[in-house]
Design a protein around this motif. Structure first.
Motif, PDB file in Angstrom:
ATOM      1  N   GLU A  91      77.548   4.260  78.704  1.00 42.27           N
ATOM      2  CA  GLU A  91      77.928   3.478  79.876  1.00 42.27           C
ATOM      3  C   GLU A  91      77.614   4.261  81.150  1.00 42.27           C
ATOM      4  OE1 GLU A  91      81.743   1.101  78.768  1.00 42.27           O
ATOM      5  OE2 GLU A  91      81.631   2.808  77.396  1.00 42.27           O
ATOM      6  N   ASP A  92      77.975   3.702  82.305  1.00 40.97           N
ATOM      7  CA  ASP A  92      77.517   4.230  83.583  1.00 40.97           C
ATOM      8  C   ASP A  92      77.876   5.698  83.827  1.00 40.97           C
ATOM      9  OD1 ASP A  92      76.349   1.834  84.164  1.00 40.97           O
ATOM     10  OD2 ASP A  92      77.925   1.130  85.519  1.00 40.97           O
ATOM     11  N   LEU A  93      79.044   6.130  83.374  1.00 41.65           N
ATOM     12  CA  LEU A  93      79.444   7.520  83.594  1.00 41.65           C
ATOM     13  C   LEU A  93      78.380   8.490  83.133  1.00 41.65           C
ATOM     14  CD1 LEU A  93      81.497   9.819  84.164  1.00 41.65           C
ATOM     15  CD2 LEU A  93      82.398   9.442  81.856  1.00 41.65           C
ATOM     16  N   TRP A  94      77.799   8.216  81.971  1.00 38.84           N
ATOM     17  CA  TRP A  94      76.808   9.124  81.393  1.00 38.84           C
ATOM     18  C   TRP A  94      75.415   8.890  81.972  1.00 38.84           C
ATOM     19  CZ3 TRP A  94      80.855   6.843  78.919  1.00 38.84           C
ATOM     20  CH2 TRP A  94      81.790   7.709  78.328  1.00 38.84           C
ATOM     21  N   ARG A  95      75.149   7.691  82.435  1.00 40.97           N
ATOM     22  CA  ARG A  95      73.836   7.399  83.020  1.00 40.97           C
ATOM     23  C   ARG A  95      73.681   8.009  84.411  1.00 40.97           C
ATOM     24  NH1 ARG A  95      72.314   1.188  81.343  1.00 40.97           N
ATOM     25  NH2 ARG A  95      73.509   1.097  79.411  1.00 40.97           N
ATOM     26  N   ASP A  96      74.779   8.044  85.165  1.00 36.81           N
ATOM     27  CA  ASP A  96      74.715   8.467  86.561  1.00 36.81           C
ATOM     28  C   ASP A  96      74.786   9.972  86.726  1.00 36.81           C
ATOM     29  OD1 ASP A  96      74.577   5.803  87.239  1.00 36.81           O
ATOM     30  OD2 ASP A  96      76.722   5.601  87.650  1.00 36.81           O
ATOM     31  N   GLY A  97      74.943  10.670  85.626  1.00 36.73           N
ATOM     32  CA  GLY A  97      75.000  12.125  85.685  1.00 36.73           C
ATOM     33  C   GLY A  97      76.403  12.639  85.462  1.00 36.73           C
ATOM     34  N   THR A  98      76.586  13.400  84.413  1.00 39.29           N
ATOM     35  CA  THR A  98      77.898  13.943  84.099  1.00 39.29           C
ATOM     36  C   THR A  98      77.700  15.299  83.430  1.00 39.29           C
ATOM     37  OG1 THR A  98      80.016  13.454  83.031  1.00 39.29           O
ATOM     38  CG2 THR A  98      78.035  12.791  81.842  1.00 39.29           C
ATOM     39  N   ASP A  99      78.758  15.841  82.867  1.00 39.80           N
ATOM     40  CA  ASP A  99      78.666  17.180  82.295  1.00 39.80           C
ATOM     41  C   ASP A  99      78.784  17.163  80.780  1.00 39.80           C
ATOM     42  OD1 ASP A  99      81.336  16.676  81.855  1.00 39.80           O
ATOM     43  OD2 ASP A  99      82.063  18.080  83.375  1.00 39.80           O
ATOM     44  N   ALA A 100      78.681  18.339  80.193  1.00 38.41           N
ATOM     45  CA  ALA A 100      78.701  18.464  78.738  1.00 38.41           C
ATOM     46  C   ALA A 100      80.011  17.969  78.155  1.00 38.41           C
ATOM     47  CB  ALA A 100      78.446  19.912  78.341  1.00 38.41           C
ATOM     48  N   ALA A 101      81.111  18.216  78.851  1.00 36.48           N
ATOM     49  CA  ALA A 101      82.419  17.821  78.311  1.00 36.48           C
ATOM     50  C   ALA A 101      82.485  16.321  78.067  1.00 36.48           C
ATOM     51  CB  ALA A 101      83.533  18.258  79.272  1.00 36.48           C
ATOM     52  N   ASN A 102      81.935  15.533  78.961  1.00 30.87           N
ATOM     53  CA  ASN A 102      81.966  14.081  78.784  1.00 30.87           C
ATOM     54  C   ASN A 102      81.047  13.630  77.657  1.00 30.87           C
ATOM     55  OD1 ASN A 102      83.923  13.093  80.602  1.00 30.87           O
ATOM     56  ND2 ASN A 102      82.525  13.387  82.326  1.00 30.87           N
ATOM     57  N   TRP A 103      79.907  14.289  77.485  1.00 30.08           N
ATOM     58  CA  TRP A 103      79.028  13.951  76.371  1.00 30.08           C
ATOM     59  C   TRP A 103      79.676  14.331  75.037  1.00 30.08           C
ATOM     60  CZ3 TRP A 103      74.965  10.843  76.190  1.00 30.08           C
ATOM     61  CH2 TRP A 103      74.276  10.561  77.367  1.00 30.08           C
ATOM     62  N   ILE A 104      80.380  15.446  75.017  1.00 32.80           N
ATOM     63  CA  ILE A 104      81.082  15.840  73.795  1.00 32.80           C
ATOM     64  C   ILE A 104      82.183  14.831  73.475  1.00 32.80           C
ATOM     65  CG2 ILE A 104      82.611  17.578  72.787  1.00 32.80           C
ATOM     66  CD1 ILE A 104      80.932  19.694  74.309  1.00 32.80           C
ATOM     67  N   ALA A 105      82.886  14.380  74.515  1.00 36.07           N
ATOM     68  CA  ALA A 105      83.930  13.373  74.308  1.00 36.07           C
ATOM     69  C   ALA A 105      83.342  12.087  73.738  1.00 36.07           C
ATOM     70  CB  ALA A 105      84.657  13.095  75.624  1.00 36.07           C
ATOM     71  N   LEU A 106      82.172  11.686  74.254  1.00 40.63           N
ATOM     72  CA  LEU A 106      81.502  10.494  73.729  1.00 40.63           C
ATOM     73  C   LEU A 106      81.103  10.712  72.273  1.00 40.63           C
ATOM     74  CD1 LEU A 106      80.179   7.710  74.044  1.00 40.63           C
ATOM     75  CD2 LEU A 106      78.134   8.869  74.936  1.00 40.63           C
ATOM     76  N   ALA A 107      80.571  11.882  71.967  1.00 42.12           N
ATOM     77  CA  ALA A 107      80.164  12.179  70.590  1.00 42.12           C
ATOM     78  C   ALA A 107      81.347  12.099  69.633  1.00 42.12           C
ATOM     79  CB  ALA A 107      79.522  13.566  70.531  1.00 42.12           C
ATOM     80  N   LYS A 108      82.493  12.572  70.060  1.00 45.38           N
ATOM     81  CA  LYS A 108      83.676  12.521  69.194  1.00 45.38           C
ATOM     82  C   LYS A 108      84.126  11.083  68.962  1.00 45.38           C
ATOM     83  CE  LYS A 108      85.327  17.181  70.184  1.00 45.38           C
ATOM     84  NZ  LYS A 108      86.407  18.018  70.778  1.00 45.38           N
ATOM     85  N   ARG A 109      83.971  10.236  69.974  1.00 50.36           N
ATOM     86  CA  ARG A 109      84.267   8.812  69.783  1.00 50.36           C
ATOM     87  C   ARG A 109      83.291   8.202  68.783  1.00 50.36           C
ATOM     88  NH1 ARG A 109      84.266   6.237  75.623  1.00 50.36           N
ATOM     89  NH2 ARG A 109      84.864   4.353  74.468  1.00 50.36           N
ATOM     90  N   LEU A 110      82.019   8.575  68.885  1.00 56.57           N
ATOM     91  CA  LEU A 110      81.019   8.079  67.939  1.00 56.57           C
ATOM     92  C   LEU A 110      81.330   8.553  66.520  1.00 56.57           C
ATOM     93  CD1 LEU A 110      77.804   8.676  70.084  1.00 56.57           C
ATOM     94  CD2 LEU A 110      78.764   6.450  69.460  1.00 56.57           C
ATOM     95  N   HIS A 111      81.806   9.780  66.409  1.00 55.62           N
ATOM     96  CA  HIS A 111      82.164  10.326  65.097  1.00 55.62           C
ATOM     97  C   HIS A 111      83.279   9.493  64.462  1.00 55.62           C
ATOM     98  CE1 HIS A 111      82.770  13.338  61.991  1.00 55.62           C
ATOM     99  NE2 HIS A 111      84.058  13.368  62.285  1.00 55.62           N
ATOM    100  N   GLU A 112      84.300   9.180  65.233  1.00 56.17           N
ATOM    101  CA  GLU A 112      85.408   8.384  64.708  1.00 56.17           C
ATOM    102  C   GLU A 112      84.950   6.960  64.381  1.00 56.17           C
ATOM    103  OE1 GLU A 112      88.403   9.506  63.798  1.00 56.17           O
ATOM    104  OE2 GLU A 112      87.511  11.460  64.295  1.00 56.17           O
ATOM    105  N   ALA A 113      84.125   6.386  65.256  1.00 53.56           N
ATOM    106  CA  ALA A 113      83.602   5.046  64.986  1.00 53.56           C
ATOM    107  C   ALA A 113      82.763   5.041  63.725  1.00 53.56           C
ATOM    108  CB  ALA A 113      82.778   4.561  66.181  1.00 53.56           C
ATOM    109  N   GLY A 114      81.976   6.083  63.551  1.00 47.06           N
ATOM    110  CA  GLY A 114      81.121   6.163  62.381  1.00 47.06           C
ATOM    111  C   GLY A 114      81.899   6.167  61.084  1.00 47.06           C
ATOM    112  N   LYS A 115      83.044   6.836  61.074  1.00 41.87           N
ATOM    113  CA  LYS A 115      83.880   6.842  59.867  1.00 41.87           C
ATOM    114  C   LYS A 115      84.268   5.422  59.466  1.00 41.87           C
ATOM    115  CE  LYS A 115      86.188  11.290  60.801  1.00 41.87           C
ATOM    116  NZ  LYS A 115      87.520  11.892  61.108  1.00 41.87           N
TER     117      LYS A 115
END
Length: 249
Positions: free
Chosen positions: A91-115
């Motif tokens: 979503e826009d937060l990641w498209r407009d430029g953000t930091d590693a912490a937010n990408w890691i947070a997104l990855a963890k959400r993807l991990h839980e969704a994947g389960k």
């Protein structure tokens, strides 16, 4: 070989009845879904069945489709006959430029969704754009963070977006051979060409070395190839030229 077609490419070439009939006539056997065709999944499945097409994969955006409305997402995927599901973009937060912490947070959400998606019997993965390959403020690469912090998910590599992100797709294919299951096959026009199509080209009519890329993808076990063009000025032309190229690779 079977060739799939990302229906997002034809969003301005509807009605869908005409689109599906033309794709079948050109020799496509598969399509990839997106939000614009999920309004009545049963009716769309009937349309695909009528023309002998299947929908093995689909995009669901945003990630909330795998959180708040997961049951609806899975029901849609089941009706349409999918076996692999992808979250196609941040979503826009990641498209407009953000930091590693937010990408890691997104990855963890993807991990839980994947389960949850895996438990329901579907493969689940991420589809990239260029943002994932552009260095973050600390020098990190978001795609590395996603693959590291969501170790259970697959990757649908959009090869042309990897290039637009400034990365070498062949190196990424080699480095993550065990994660890539599906690939988007599209092309980048030569500098200054196809400006009305955002610089994209029909497959085989641009600058991408698809012979080498396809060989590398097949060697790591990719078994689903999806033709796509983000903004074709003539969808019929794109569909025809692209399947001709892909079948010859």
């Amino acid at each position: 070989m079977d060739v799939s077609f990302q229906l997002y490419s034809a969003r301005e070439a509807t009605p869908w009845e005409d689109v599906i009939a033309k794709l079948a006539a050109l020799g496509y056997t598969q399509v990839e879904g997106f939000g614009g065709v999920y309004t009545d999944p049963a009716a769309f499945r009937a349309l695909l069945d009528q023309h002998g097409l299947t929908m093995p994969s689909g995009h669901f955006f945003p990630i909330g489709n795998f959180e708040e409305t997961l049951d609806q997402t899975l029901a849609t995927a089941k009706i349409l006959g999918m076996n692999r599901i992808f979250c196609p973009a941040p979503e826009d937060l990641w498209r407009d430029g953000t930091d590693a912490a937010n990408w890691i947070a997104l990855a963890k959400r993807l991990h839980e969704a994947g389960k949850k998606v895996n438990d329901a019997g579907f493969a689940f993965g991420w589809h990239n754009h260029h943002w994932e390959f552009m260095p973050l403020p600390g020098g990190e690469i978001a795609m590395d963070l996603i693959l590291e912090h969501a170790p259970n998910i697959d990757w649908e590599m959009d090869v042309a977006w990897v290039v637009r992100g400034g990365a070498d797709p062949l190196k990424w294919i080699k480095a993550h051979a065990d994660r890539i299951t599906t690939a988007h096959v599209k092309d980048i026009a030569a500098q200054g060409e196809c400006a009305d199509e955002d610089g994209w080209a029909d497959v085989g009519h641009g600058t991408m070395d698809w012979k080498a890329i396809m060989t590398a993808l097949r060697e790591v076990g990719v078994d689903l190839f999806v033709a796509e063009h983000d903004k074709p000025s003539d969808c019929d032309r794109f569909a025809r030229r692209s399947i001709e190229t892909i079948k010859g690779l």
